[in-house]
Design a protein around this motif. Sequence first.
Motif, PDB file in Angstrom:
ATOM      1  N   ALA A   4       0.894  -1.548  -0.267  1.00 46.91           N
ATOM      2  CA  ALA A   4       0.309  -0.087  -0.401  1.00 46.91           C
ATOM      3  C   ALA A   4       0.993   1.188  -0.248  1.00 46.91           C
ATOM      4  O   ALA A   4       1.676   1.558   0.843  1.00 46.91           O
ATOM      5  N   VAL A   5       1.054   2.177  -1.250  1.00 49.10           N
ATOM      6  CA  VAL A   5       1.924   3.229  -1.351  1.00 49.10           C
ATOM      7  C   VAL A   5       0.195   4.379  -1.120  1.00 49.10           C
ATOM      8  O   VAL A   5      -0.246   4.410  -2.478  1.00 49.10           O
ATOM      9  N   VAL A   6       0.841   5.721  -0.009  1.00 53.49           N
ATOM     10  CA  VAL A   6      -0.133   6.814   0.077  1.00 53.49           C
ATOM     11  C   VAL A   6       0.293   7.694  -0.038  1.00 53.49           C
ATOM     12  O   VAL A   6       1.653   7.851  -0.093  1.00 53.49           O
ATOM     13  N   LEU A   7      -0.010   9.011  -1.213  1.00 57.40           N
ATOM     14  CA  LEU A   7       0.896  10.241  -1.180  1.00 57.40           C
ATOM     15  C   LEU A   7      -0.396  11.202  -0.843  1.00 57.40           C
ATOM     16  O   LEU A   7      -1.320  11.544  -1.689  1.00 57.40           O
ATOM     17  N   LEU A   8       0.274  11.577   0.491  1.00 54.59           N
ATOM     18  CA  LEU A   8      -0.595  12.866   1.038  1.00 54.59           C
ATOM     19  C   LEU A   8       0.437  14.201   0.428  1.00 54.59           C
ATOM     20  O   LEU A   8       1.552  13.902  -0.068  1.00 54.59           O
ATOM     21  N   ASP A   9      -0.491  14.392  -0.457  1.00 55.75           N
ATOM     22  CA  ASP A   9       0.013  15.925  -1.354  1.00 55.75           C
ATOM     23  C   ASP A   9      -1.135  16.850  -1.484  1.00 55.75           C
ATOM     24  O   ASP A   9      -2.369  16.863  -1.321  1.00 55.75           O
ATOM     25  N   VAL A  56       4.041  14.138   2.139  1.00 56.28           N
ATOM     26  CA  VAL A  56       4.073  12.550   3.109  1.00 56.28           C
ATOM     27  C   VAL A  56       3.799  11.236   2.547  1.00 56.28           C
ATOM     28  O   VAL A  56       3.097  11.053   1.224  1.00 56.28           O
ATOM     29  N   LEU A  57       4.427  10.268   1.891  1.00 58.64           N
ATOM     30  CA  LEU A  57       4.288   8.685   1.202  1.00 58.64           C
ATOM     31  C   LEU A  57       4.272   8.013   2.107  1.00 58.64           C
ATOM     32  O   LEU A  57       5.455   7.480   3.491  1.00 58.64           O
ATOM     33  N   ILE A  58       3.067   7.486   2.283  1.00 52.60           N
ATOM     34  CA  ILE A  58       2.936   6.129   3.348  1.00 52.60           C
ATOM     35  C   ILE A  58       2.924   4.944   3.513  1.00 52.60           C
ATOM     36  O   ILE A  58       2.326   5.071   1.678  1.00 52.60           O
ATOM     37  N   HIS A  59       4.196   4.224   3.415  1.00 50.10           N
ATOM     38  CA  HIS A  59       4.472   2.728   2.442  1.00 50.10           C
ATOM     39  C   HIS A  59       4.029   1.694   3.578  1.00 50.10           C
ATOM     40  O   HIS A  59       3.934   2.022   4.437  1.00 50.10           O
ATOM     41  N   ASP A  60       3.442   1.301   2.823  1.00 51.05           N
ATOM     42  CA  ASP A  60       2.651  -0.456   4.727  1.00 51.05           C
ATOM     43  C   ASP A  60       2.458   0.372   5.725  1.00 51.05           C
ATOM     44  O   ASP A  60       2.542  -0.268   7.083  1.00 51.05           O
TER      45      ASP A  60
END
Length: 151
Positions: A4-9, A56-60
């Motif tokens: 799971a990769v999420v980018l808060l941007d 912010v990159l949220i990885h796993d």
Amino acid sequence: MAEAVVLLDLWVSPFGQRCRIALAEKGVVYEYKEQDLSNKSPLLLQANPTHKKIPVLIHDGKPVCESLIIVQYIDEVWSDGAPLLPADPYACAQARFWGDFIDKKLTIFQYAFFALAVEYIFFPLRMLEVLNLVNLSPLYYCHDSFDPNAL
Ligand SMILES: N[C@@H](CCC(=O)N[C@@H](CS)C(=O)NCC(=O)O)C(=O)O
């Protein structure tokens, strides 16, 4: 299971753009979450409690903050794709120098541009406010209760 990769941007952020380019170069599939910086989400505050900034990159489930650190992280984690930085240490140092230069110098112009744009947008309103104070406002003269004989 896929990672799971999420980018808060925020679409206009040069720091976010940097991370989006790195993710695109590596072909990483990720979820993009646009943030409202005037009303920061609990997710952003929880993911970046120190600076409270995007990207912010949220990885796993684990957050990585600061765009240059995110780019380096992307390069290291998805190392099977073409490397983002040169293998030669000196060339790599040069690339990092320009990344740092952009942080320190160019982004100042971007902030100045937005500050000026906001000034220009609000300029007519500020002008009306000042004219109103000295009873010169066009709104004042158009008002129903305006009586030129009373002058
Ligand atoms: N050094 C940070 C800068 C990030 C940054 O300044 N982000 C801005 C948007 S472009 C932000 O989140 N500002 C919100 C705030 O300052 O409260 C990076 O490289 O990621």
